[in-house]
Design a protein around this motif. Structure first.
Motif, PDB file in Angstrom:
ATOM      1  N   VAL A 502      17.457  72.576  39.990  1.00 57.30           N
ATOM      2  CA  VAL A 502      17.480  71.649  40.653  1.00 57.30           C
ATOM      3  C   VAL A 502      18.771  71.515  41.478  1.00 57.30           C
ATOM      4  N   ALA A 506      16.629  74.155  43.966  1.00 62.25           N
ATOM      5  CA  ALA A 506      15.018  74.709  43.831  1.00 62.25           C
ATOM      6  C   ALA A 506      14.167  73.584  43.528  1.00 62.25           C
TER       7      ALA A 506
ATOM      8  N   LEU B  92      17.627  69.682  48.771  1.00 65.28           N
ATOM      9  CA  LEU B  92      17.792  69.330  47.620  1.00 65.28           C
ATOM     10  C   LEU B  92      16.691  70.021  46.671  1.00 65.28           C
ATOM     11  N   GLY B  93      17.124  69.910  45.146  1.00 65.78           N
ATOM     12  CA  GLY B  93      16.107  70.206  44.331  1.00 65.78           C
ATOM     13  C   GLY B  93      15.092  69.165  43.755  1.00 65.78           C
ATOM     14  N   HIS B  94      13.969  69.600  43.309  1.00 72.00           N
ATOM     15  CA  HIS B  94      13.223  68.488  43.080  1.00 72.00           C
ATOM     16  C   HIS B  94      12.504  68.841  41.676  1.00 72.00           C
ATOM     17  N   ILE B  95      12.493  67.927  40.724  1.00 72.73           N
ATOM     18  CA  ILE B  95      11.810  67.968  39.351  1.00 72.73           C
ATOM     19  C   ILE B  95      10.334  67.585  39.620  1.00 72.73           C
ATOM     20  N   HIS B  96       9.637  68.361  39.223  1.00 69.06           N
ATOM     21  CA  HIS B  96       8.022  68.118  39.019  1.00 69.06           C
ATOM     22  C   HIS B  96       7.772  66.506  38.493  1.00 69.06           C
ATOM     23  N   LEU B  98       5.621  65.495  36.916  1.00 73.81           N
ATOM     24  CA  LEU B  98       4.970  65.410  35.527  1.00 73.81           C
ATOM     25  C   LEU B  98       6.130  65.583  34.545  1.00 73.81           C
ATOM     26  N   THR B  99       7.004  66.362  34.819  1.00 73.51           N
ATOM     27  CA  THR B  99       7.992  66.894  34.049  1.00 73.51           C
ATOM     28  C   THR B  99       8.912  65.621  33.685  1.00 73.51           C
ATOM     29  N   LEU B 103       9.637  63.683  30.410  1.00 73.83           N
ATOM     30  CA  LEU B 103      10.942  63.656  29.733  1.00 73.83           C
ATOM     31  C   LEU B 103      11.210  62.132  29.491  1.00 73.83           C
ATOM     32  N   LEU B 317       4.586  72.542  47.891  1.00 75.32           N
ATOM     33  CA  LEU B 317       5.748  71.957  48.004  1.00 75.32           C
ATOM     34  C   LEU B 317       6.193  71.051  48.888  1.00 75.32           C
ATOM     35  N   LEU B 320       5.440  68.307  46.704  1.00 79.45           N
ATOM     36  CA  LEU B 320       6.299  68.135  45.336  1.00 79.45           C
ATOM     37  C   LEU B 320       7.738  67.754  45.832  1.00 79.45           C
ATOM     38  N   LYS B 321       8.016  68.044  47.021  1.00 78.42           N
ATOM     39  CA  LYS B 321       9.468  67.858  47.556  1.00 78.42           C
ATOM     40  C   LYS B 321       9.718  66.324  47.899  1.00 78.42           C
TER      41      LYS B 321
END
Lengths: 737, 323
Positions: A502, A506, B92-96, B98-99, B103, B317, B320-321
């Motif tokens: 991330v 990604a 930017l990166g993105h965390i799902h 549900l993750t 967490l 995506l 998700l983004k």
């Protein structure tokens, strides 16, 4: 299950009002999913008497009617139902009514003729599914009378979700008894009608094959019945449970099933061969016409009832057409049985039939049930249809359960629940459930036979829990201190990988764990297959994350976008052992760069960065690369176990003289790996050259240009520009053609 | 020889900031004439070197001052700073989602001293059903609800994460007292629609200790919900699951502005059934336990206002983004 509130109240006179009841029940383990007020939206439907019917001048299928709706009110209504006729009583939706389907009745012209309301069919009123024509109301209904009142729809239905281990709750009596027990109310069962209606001794016999799965078969012969119309209350209660009225005899068997939870079947006795019913298991499949007129194949192993020479029905699921009760039937055999639940479930699935009877047999029937239900049914039949009860019930198979005594110290209640109750209240609560109790504190409890779910003290605690609830317990944490374990290496690595990817920009995706044949071919090798996939595009457990990742990035490329995604998930490989489902990370990239070393440049850049963030060695990679619609897509996956261990940080020494930095752009053969370039530079053996890092790469028509960043440093002094320029010129000269 | 006037004129004649910069490079850059003059100066000796040094330093300061002044003449009048310009896009990166939600749940349990273990998704029927007191003929074992595996009648895709209640104690050889949670994927043979998926996430927890009571369980679950949904009303009601007895469910009162509040079913739990304690290889007369489980997808949908559960596992995506 839909439960009639008014029916419950017959058995539990002190039942709280609907709203209060619905609020209390969930706190006692009984869930009410929906409260269905049947009269809702039907307030402006009234009884109408059709006075005249004429053809509509402009439409073949429509008719003009005048309808009397009470007093002097006569409405002109256009109607399309084929069964409309003068003198019939029908439900009339007055102007302003919004029907359950959402349609609002207005005064309007239909093909040039005024219409001031609507004559309704069953489905339009939301009380059934029939659209065969207008719902004909009883002849004694008064014009203008409320439709709700005429059909007795002023009842509320509770759609209850009942615990799956409680077979006894699939009946009004069972639910009434449970509600009374958990709310501390009294139940009042109507007096058992006397069995004086019995006459003589029957010549009918019942038999079962031992060990066949038919555990009990009980029958009652009744002769010389008449068939009046089914009493309205029975029709109403059947309808509210979703059961259609057939004829009075069948209706009564269904009614008793709803009340007692015991499915019953009635045969026309005159169609039976011989004088014995037999319960057995089919050895081979046979064709058979069921009650609904369908020809079906009864599967081998299906439990059946037979007479002298043929199968009469799929026991516990559906009877046969040949021996069904018709409006002409006068003599019947009532059957009540216990069938092995799992056998019923398998056969019902094989037949694709989920009947009310099958649902109850699947959960299980207790020993005393068949005969109780037969007694209730014969009493009701005798009252409504007259007839002669031909001797007593005859039965084969077990009829009494082995009562299991549970010895329990009720002190366990306080230990396991964490709160105390008065012993007398605990005992009283258990009594309401029907337990036979011996002793004072350490008691011996015998559960009633309908409680097939009770096996030990924990079940007794559960019953008490449903009475006293779990609100307002003292705040207590579990007694022992336990030192938690660290996160496992695998879990920690997954966390770190996700963070690192991330950080690199990604996006995390999570995809299904199955894919289809195309992906299987692409991935190759052994796949573990799902025996019952939802569809054939999802029949294999994934052995690689890449097909899914590629699908996602291709969608982005189609939309004209770059993509950078990853998934961390299990794959399933090898022979299908529980130990062969390793975690992997898959990474996918789509960029507007050529497929040559430019994509290697991009992929390696990200993989290196990943290794730097993780401070672990990343396994060597060989990405799948191809060009799609002007973008190069690359995907790669790694087994988590292949990552190296975490390395300590090595800091650069401080306090040295500053380094001098120079870039040089060199041209190399496109086929030359970077490692070769580096070797050539290192072959100069420049002592002050501290590091060489490529910072840019571009390829044009067979030529590959690489910008290399060099650091020169002498720990003791600052180098002059000229020194650095001299060294960088030596490097540049190496690659000049 | 360096002509100061020439430099100052060049600066004055420069019509753009870029032109000023090229003047700077010509005189003060790495190979600029003044820079070179400094290098040559180092070859002089004694006073000559000192005098030349002072001259050059004065010149350099004067030139630098002139450069700055000339640049300042451009800056404010030429173009106001454009704060409305979004700027170079930063990927930017993105965390799902549900993750992220998982967490959060995991962190709460870890903060309560629960270990975290993970169990397999492809699981023995015994761990998924028999050991958890779900007998061979239970309707839950029907083909309708479970994905079975070709040529492996003993395996299923686990239908619930309760498998870890047995899997972890049995295969990790943990001795009681212990407590842990797991979060992972489970599978149901179910046609998908806006509220149903054939794959989803569950969190399951188990504690084994001496003299465990419902009060311990309820206190623990309330403490958990106080972290996840602070300040929300909670109710506990009896319920049924085969692997616990007594069983219960915990609801949270859910209010969304403009809509009627409702009880939201959040957790299923209960005292571990003695048969399950036995299946762990422990004596139920000595050890009791409690277990709890929750489905995460539905709660995440509510948390983030996601209208369709299928969005979670579609790899969409643009969707998700946003997270």
């Amino acid at each position: 299950m839909r439960v009639s509130y008014s029916w419950l109240k017959e058995f539990v006179p002190d039942l709280p009002p609907v709203d209060a009841l619905v609020a209390q029940l969930p706190m006692h383990g009984l869930e009410v999913e929906e409260v269905i007020d049947q009269s809702k939206g039907l307030e402006t439907i009234v009884v109408g008497e059709v006075l005249t019917v004429e053809k509509h001048p402009q439409a073949d299928k429509l008719q003009l009617t005048t309808v009397q709706v009470g007093g002097e009110h006569i409405l002109h209504i256009v109607c399309g139902a084929p069964n409309v006729r003068v003198g019939m009583k029908v439900p009339v939706a007055l102007v302003g009514t919004t029907l359950p389907g959402g349609m609002t009745i207005e005064r309007r012209a239909i093909r040039g003729q005024q219409s001031e309301g609507m004559l309704c069919a069953e489905d339009e009123l939301g009380i059934g599914t029939s659209h065969e024509g207008l719902l004909e109301l009883p002849a004694d209904a008064r014009p203008g009378q409320s439709f709700v009142e005429v059909l007795g729809l002023d009842d509320v239905l509770l759609d209850m979700s009942l615990p799956s281990n409680r077979a006894d709750l699939l009946s009004i009596r069972g639910v009434a008894r449970e509600i009374a027990a958990v709310l501390g109310l009294a139940v009042r069962w109507p007096a058992e009608s006397s069995s004086k209606e019995k006459v003589g001794k029957t010549s009918w016999k019942a038999a079962i094959d031992a060990g066949s799965g038919v555990q009990q078969l009980s029958i009652q012969s009744i002769r010389e019945l008449t068939q009046p119309a089914t009493p309205e209350y029975i029709v109403r209660r059947l309808r509210s449970a979703g059961i259609r009225s057939v004829n009075v005899i069948v209706d009564i068997t269904n009614y008793v099933m709803l009340e007692y939870g015991q499915p019953l079947h009635a045969y026309d006795a005159d169609t039976l061969h011989g004088k014995e019913l037999h319960g057995r298991r089919l050895k081979t499949e046979i064709p058979f016409v069921t009650l609904d007129g369908e020809e079906r194949i009864l599967p081998a192993e299906c439990l059946v009832i037979t007479d002298e020479d043929r199968v009469l029905g799929a026991g516990g699921i559906m009877g046969g057409k040949e021996t069904e009760v018709t409006p002409e039937t006068r003599n019947i055999i009532l059957e009540a049985a216990i069938f092995d639940g799992p056998s019923i479930r398998r056969s019902a699935r094989a037949l694709g039939l989920t009947t009310e009877a099958a649902k109850r047999f699947e959960r299980g029937i207790w020993m005393s049930s068949p005969q109780n239900a037969l007694r209730a049914a014969r009493a009701l039949l005798h009252t409504i249809c007259g007839g002669i009860v031909d001797g007593d019930i005859v039965s084969d198979g077990a009829s009494e359960a082995k009562a299991v005594a549970i010895v329990v110290d009720l002190g366990i209640y306080e230990q396991r629940i964490g709160r105390s109750e008065k012993m007398s209240e605990l005992l009283e609560a258990l009594r309401r459930f029907g337990y036979v109790i011996k002793g004072k504190t350490s008691v011996t409890l015998t559960a009633p036979d309908w409680r097939m779910d009770v096996h030990g003290p924990e079940d007794i605690l559960d019953d008490l829990g449903r009475v006293f609830g779990y609100e307002d317990l003292p705040a207590l944490f579990p007694p022992s201190a336990v030192i938690p374990e660290r996160l496992s290496e695998s879990v920690q690595l997954k966390d770190d990988l996700r963070q690192a990817l991330v950080q690199l920009g990604a996006t995390e995706i999570i995809l299904h764990a199955t894919y289809g044949q195309q992906a299987v071919d692409q991935v190759g090798g052994e796949h573990i297959l799902v025996a019952n996939p939802l569809d054939q595009t999802q029949h294999a457990l994934r052995a690689s994350l890449l097909p899914g990742i590629e699908r996602v990035i291709l969608a982005e490329v189609d939309a004209g976008r770059d993509a950078f995604v990853f998934e961390i998930g299990r794959v399933f490989c090898g022979q299908g052992g529980v130990d062969e489902q390793p975690w992997r990370v898959g990474i996918g990239l789509a960029l507007k760069v050529p497929t040559g070393s430019a994509i290697d440049w991009e992929v390696n850049g990200k993989v290196r960065a990943l290794g730097r963030i993780l401070r672990r060695s990343v396994p060597s990679c060989m990405p799948n690369v191809r060009m799609v619609k002007g973008r190069t897509i690359a995907s790669v996956e790694f087994d988590l176990q292949a990552f190296g261990p975490t390395q300590a940080i090595t800091l650069a020494p401080q306090g040295l003289a500053p380094a001098v930095e120079r870039d040089v752009t060199i041209e190399v053969e496109p086929t030359m790996a970077y490692e070769q370039v580096r070797q050539i530079i290192m072959s100069l053996k420049l002592p002050l050259l501290q590091s060489v890092t490529p910072t840019n790469l571009y390829e044009v028509e067979g030529s590959r240009k690489l910008t290399v960043h060099c650091q020169f440093q002498d720990a003791a002094r600052t180098l002059t520009s000229a020194e650095a320029d001299g060294m960088i010129e030596k490097i540049a000269a190496l690659f000049r053609r | 020889m360096i002509n100061k006037q020439e430099i100052l004129e060049a600066i004055a004649n420069a019509q753009t900031p870029e032109a000023v910069e090229s003047v700077r490079i010509a005189w003060l850059g790495r190979k600029g004439k003044i820079t070179v003059a400094f290098e040559e100066m180092t070859k002089l000796e004694g006073d000559a070197r000192r005098v030349r040094g002072r001259e050059l330093n004065e010149l350099k300061q004067e030139v630098e001052k002139a450069l700055v002044q000339r640049l300042q003449q451009f800056a404010p009048t030429e173009r106001p700073y454009d704060s409305s310009l979004p700027g170079r896009p930063v990927e930017l990166g993105h965390i799902h989602p549900l993750t992220t939600f998982s967490l959060r749940v995991r962190d709460i349990w870890r903060s309560f001293g629960y270990s975290y273990h993970e169990g397999p998704e492809l699981e023995d029927q015994w761990f998924n059903f028999d050991g958890l007191n779900v007998p061979k003929d239970h309707p839950a074992r029907d083909v309708q609800d479970t994905f079975f595996i070709s040529d492996h009648p003993d395996l299923v895709l686990r239908t619930h994460s309760s498998t870890v209640q047995l899997r972890i104690p049995v295969t990790h050889h943990i001795q009681p007292p212990f407590r842990f949670v797991e979060i992972g994927k489970v599978y149901r043979h179910e046609a998908t629609d806006a509220t149903h998926e054939s794959m989803f996430f569950q969190c399951d927890g188990v504690l084994v200790d001496r003299n465990v009571s419902i009060a311990h369980l309820v206190t623990t679950l309330k403490a958990f919900l106080h972290q996840l949904y602070p300040g929300k009303k909670i109710r506990v009601r009896p319920s049924f699951f085969p692997f616990v007895e007594p069983g219960l469910e915990v609801d949270v009162w859910w209010e969304v502005p403009g809509r009627q509040g409702r009880w939201l079913e959040v957790l299923g739990a209960g005292l571990t059934h003695p048969n399950v304690i036995t299946a762990m290889g422990l004596d139920p007369k000595v050890w009791q336990g409690f277990a709890f489980g929750m489905g995460l997808d539905r709660l995440a949908l509510i948390e983030y206002g996601i209208p369709d559960i299928r969005l979670l596992y579609s790899g969409n995506l643009p969707f998700l983004k946003q997270f």
